[in-house]
Enzyme design. Structure first.
Site, PDB file in Angstrom:
ATOM      1  N   LYS A 160       0.639  -1.464   0.096  1.00  0.00           N
ATOM      2  CA  LYS A 160       0.254   0.314   0.196  1.00  0.00           C
ATOM      3  C   LYS A 160       1.151   0.841  -0.205  1.00  0.00           C
ATOM      4  O   LYS A 160       0.604   2.811  -0.854  1.00  0.00           O
ATOM      5  CB  LYS A 160      -0.618   0.210   1.277  1.00  0.00           C
ATOM      6  CG  LYS A 160      -2.247  -0.845   1.171  1.00  0.00           C
ATOM      7  CD  LYS A 160      -3.191  -0.399   2.114  1.00  0.00           C
ATOM      8  CE  LYS A 160      -4.703  -1.349   1.948  1.00  0.00           C
ATOM      9  NZ  LYS A 160      -5.426  -1.465   2.748  1.00  0.00           N
ATOM     10  N   LYS A 163     -13.433  -3.919  -2.835  1.00  0.00           N
ATOM     11  CA  LYS A 163     -13.670  -2.284  -3.021  1.00  0.00           C
ATOM     12  C   LYS A 163     -12.914  -1.536  -3.014  1.00  0.00           C
ATOM     13  O   LYS A 163     -14.168  -0.691  -3.858  1.00  0.00           O
ATOM     14  CB  LYS A 163     -14.334  -2.135  -1.354  1.00  0.00           C
ATOM     15  CG  LYS A 163     -15.250  -3.515  -0.118  1.00  0.00           C
ATOM     16  CD  LYS A 163     -15.395  -2.652   0.887  1.00  0.00           C
ATOM     17  CE  LYS A 163     -15.780  -3.630   2.104  1.00  0.00           C
ATOM     18  NZ  LYS A 163     -13.868  -3.778   2.964  1.00  0.00           N
ATOM     19  N   LYS A 200      -7.077  -9.644  -7.031  1.00  0.00           N
ATOM     20  CA  LYS A 200      -8.657 -10.311  -5.788  1.00  0.00           C
ATOM     21  C   LYS A 200      -9.681  -9.484  -5.923  1.00  0.00           C
ATOM     22  O   LYS A 200      -9.395  -8.163  -6.284  1.00  0.00           O
ATOM     23  CB  LYS A 200      -7.853 -10.047  -4.294  1.00  0.00           C
ATOM     24  CG  LYS A 200      -9.039 -10.087  -3.884  1.00  0.00           C
ATOM     25  CD  LYS A 200      -8.027  -9.970  -2.350  1.00  0.00           C
ATOM     26  CE  LYS A 200      -9.233  -9.125  -1.527  1.00  0.00           C
ATOM     27  NZ  LYS A 200      -9.173  -8.576   0.366  1.00  0.00           N
TER      28      LYS A 200
HETATM   29  N1  AQP Z   1     -11.881 -10.952  -3.081  1.00  0.00           N
HETATM   30  C1  AQP Z   1     -11.926 -11.528  -1.795  1.00  0.00           C
HETATM   31  N2  AQP Z   1     -12.040 -13.165  -2.326  1.00  0.00           N
HETATM   32  C2  AQP Z   1     -12.801 -13.933  -0.643  1.00  0.00           C
HETATM   33  N3  AQP Z   1     -12.290 -12.857   0.485  1.00  0.00           N
HETATM   34  C3  AQP Z   1     -12.625 -11.709   0.599  1.00  0.00           C
HETATM   35  N4  AQP Z   1     -12.469 -10.789   1.167  1.00  0.00           N
HETATM   36  C4  AQP Z   1     -12.779  -9.505   0.283  1.00  0.00           C
HETATM   37  N5  AQP Z   1     -12.389  -9.827  -0.785  1.00  0.00           N
HETATM   38  C5  AQP Z   1     -11.965 -10.770  -0.855  1.00  0.00           C
HETATM   39  C6  AQP Z   1     -12.455 -10.643   2.846  1.00  0.00           C
HETATM   40  O1  AQP Z   1     -13.932  -9.844   3.349  1.00  0.00           O
HETATM   41  C7  AQP Z   1     -12.770  -9.581   3.914  1.00  0.00           C
HETATM   42  C8  AQP Z   1     -12.884  -8.123   4.658  1.00  0.00           C
HETATM   43  O2  AQP Z   1     -11.859  -7.646   4.766  1.00  0.00           O
HETATM   44  P1  AQP Z   1     -11.459  -5.969   4.880  1.00  0.00           P
HETATM   45  O3  AQP Z   1     -12.726  -4.917   4.714  1.00  0.00           O
HETATM   46  O4  AQP Z   1     -10.430  -5.767   5.806  1.00  0.00           O
HETATM   47  O5  AQP Z   1     -10.683  -5.389   3.542  1.00  0.00           O
HETATM   48  P2  AQP Z   1     -10.004  -6.532   2.753  1.00  0.00           P
HETATM   49  O6  AQP Z   1      -9.138  -8.216   2.772  1.00  0.00           O
HETATM   50  O7  AQP Z   1      -8.723  -5.631   2.379  1.00  0.00           O
HETATM   51  O8  AQP Z   1     -11.622  -6.189   1.233  1.00  0.00           O
HETATM   52  P3  AQP Z   1     -11.534  -5.425  -0.223  1.00  0.00           P
HETATM   53  O9  AQP Z   1     -12.961  -5.916   0.374  1.00  0.00           O
HETATM   54  O10 AQP Z   1     -10.171  -5.294  -0.854  1.00  0.00           O
HETATM   55  O11 AQP Z   1     -12.068  -3.754   0.727  1.00  0.00           O
HETATM   56  P4  AQP Z   1     -10.779  -2.598   0.562  1.00  0.00           P
HETATM   57  O12 AQP Z   1     -10.232  -2.311  -0.852  1.00  0.00           O
HETATM   58  O13 AQP Z   1     -11.077  -1.442   1.593  1.00  0.00           O
HETATM   59  O14 AQP Z   1      -9.335  -2.732   1.030  1.00  0.00           O
HETATM   60  C9  AQP Z   1     -12.281  -9.994   4.257  1.00  0.00           C
HETATM   61  O15 AQP Z   1     -11.922 -11.239   5.623  1.00  0.00           O
HETATM   62  C10 AQP Z   1     -11.841 -10.790   3.415  1.00  0.00           C
HETATM   63  O16 AQP Z   1     -10.726 -12.170   3.707  1.00  0.00           O
END
Ligand code: AQP
Length: 334
Positions: A114, A200, A197
């Site tokens: 990041k 969001k 992956k």
């Molecule tokens: N693509 C994915 N496939 C499976 N599991 C996923 N998770 C996120 N993306 C996938 C799981 O969702 C939870 C969310 O965790 P987070 O909001 O703390 O952040 P993250 O993992 O970084 O999720 P995002 O959606 O990618 O958010 P941003 O963009 O804000 O960083 C976790 O349990 C993760 O494993």
């Protein structure tokens, strides 16, 4: 018998969660809450490591909590709360930061990725100490297991190291948690870039299926998902990442085996398969979306439920924090 304790959370970093959050986290949490004493938080303090509009962050926090409930996390069964409602999180994070090595924190790959992406001027100290706050989240609740994606495994390892270090230095204060790593088949990839992956915060929305999106928009994204020129509905992660990703989504939402879906679509084109998947996704999302909208229609009631849950969380968290304060030698207020 006392149930083992589980902790997990998500950042309120978008108006809607995406299907990866749903399949990779929420669906599993829903099952796990039956057998564990589960704590699920909306980690709004973590979300501050990204630029936010204050009013939007408040709204995203409510929306994330509403989606937890709409997806089946029951606030009477699990403790579902907002991280900043329990001040002990920030307080323990400070104590833990004093026993975390600078080099140790700097080795976290998520921080390295990041910070490289944002550049050093836009990289905050908060982003650097993000894993320490995550360790505080987990350790406050004397957690036994932490279900996470493999990208978070390193943070749970750091949490374990900090717990052992603290216990060794000051006496037993924390249970040392175990990570439970999500299976590869629970990982969802971007529909337009099936090697990345789904996230969001993806740069383009075209590859992201939002839980709260209009069903027709989701169907359109599925119909436009990247596939390949072979034309066969077959799981092969390496050579057919797009189709494999769609198969994983299909299987996860229906509880079916991938092989049975391959059989059903044998000899039929991608158009049929995608249409079938769009129907599955719409049928799954529709009730979740309706319930979330219902909950968001009465924010005072939602806030009330979150307050009750935060009080329950604080009871456990405050007990751990008091022990920690005593252990490190902070003078008790008379
Ligand atoms: N693509 C994915 N496939 C499976 N599991 C996923 N998770 C996120 N993306 C996938 C799981 O969702 C939870 C969310 O965790 P987070 O909001 O703390 O952040 P993250 O993992 O970084 O999720 P995002 O959606 O990618 O958010 P941003 O963009 O804000 O960083 C976790 O349990 C993760 O494993």
């Amino acid at each position: 018998m006392k149930k083992a304790r589980l902790y997990s959370g998500m950042q309120p970093s978008a108006d809607s969660l995406q299907i990866g959050n749903y399949i990779g986290a929420l669906m599993q949490w829903r099952d796990l809450q039956e057998t564990y004493d589960a704590f699920f938080s909306v980690v709004d303090l973590h979300a501050l490591t990204q630029p936010n509009d204050p009013a939007e962050l408040r709204e995203k926090t409510r929306r994330t909590a509403a989606q937890y409930i709409a997806a089946g996390i029951e606030p009477s069964k699990s403790t579902l709360y907002v991280q900043s409602h329990v001040p002990a999180h920030a307080e323990l994070a400070w104590i833990l930061s004093t026993i975390t090595g600078f080099g140790e924190a700097g080795r976290m790959t998520q921080f390295k990725d990041k910070s490289q992406r944002y550049g050093s001027d836009a990289t905050s100290v908060g982003l650097f100490t993000y894993p320490v706050l995550m360790a505080a989240d987990i350790l406050l609740y004397q957690t036994d297991i932490v279900p996470v994606g493999d990208d978070q495994k390193q943070h749970v390892e750091l949490t374990r190291d900090l717990a052992e270090r603290f216990n060794g230095r000051y006496g037993e204060a924390f249970r040392v948690p175990m990570p439970v790593i999500q299976q590869e088949t629970a990982r969802i990839y971007d529909l337009q870039n099936p090697l990345a992956k789904m996230s969001k915060s993806a740069e383009s929305e075209a590859g992201v299926l939002w839980l709260l999106d209009d069903p027709a928009a989701s169907a359109k994204k599925i119909m436009r998902a990247v596939t390949d020129s072979e034309g066969a509905v077959r799981y092969d992660r390496e050579n057919k990442p797009g189709v494999s990703n769609l198969l994983v989504i299909y299987a996860a939402l229906t509880g079916r085996q991938i092989a049975s879906i391959e059989d059903e679509y044998a000899g039929r084109g991608y158009g049929d398969f995608k249409k079938g998947l769009a129907d599955v996704v719409m049928a799954e999302f529709e009730p979740v979306r309706a319930r979330a909208m219902d909950l968001l229609g009465d924010p005072a009631e939602l806030d009330r439920v979150l307050a009750i849950n935060a009080a329950r969380a604080a009871e456990v968290a405050d007990e751990t924090l008091a022990k920690v304060y005593d252990s490190v030698g902070l003078l008790r207020r008379a």
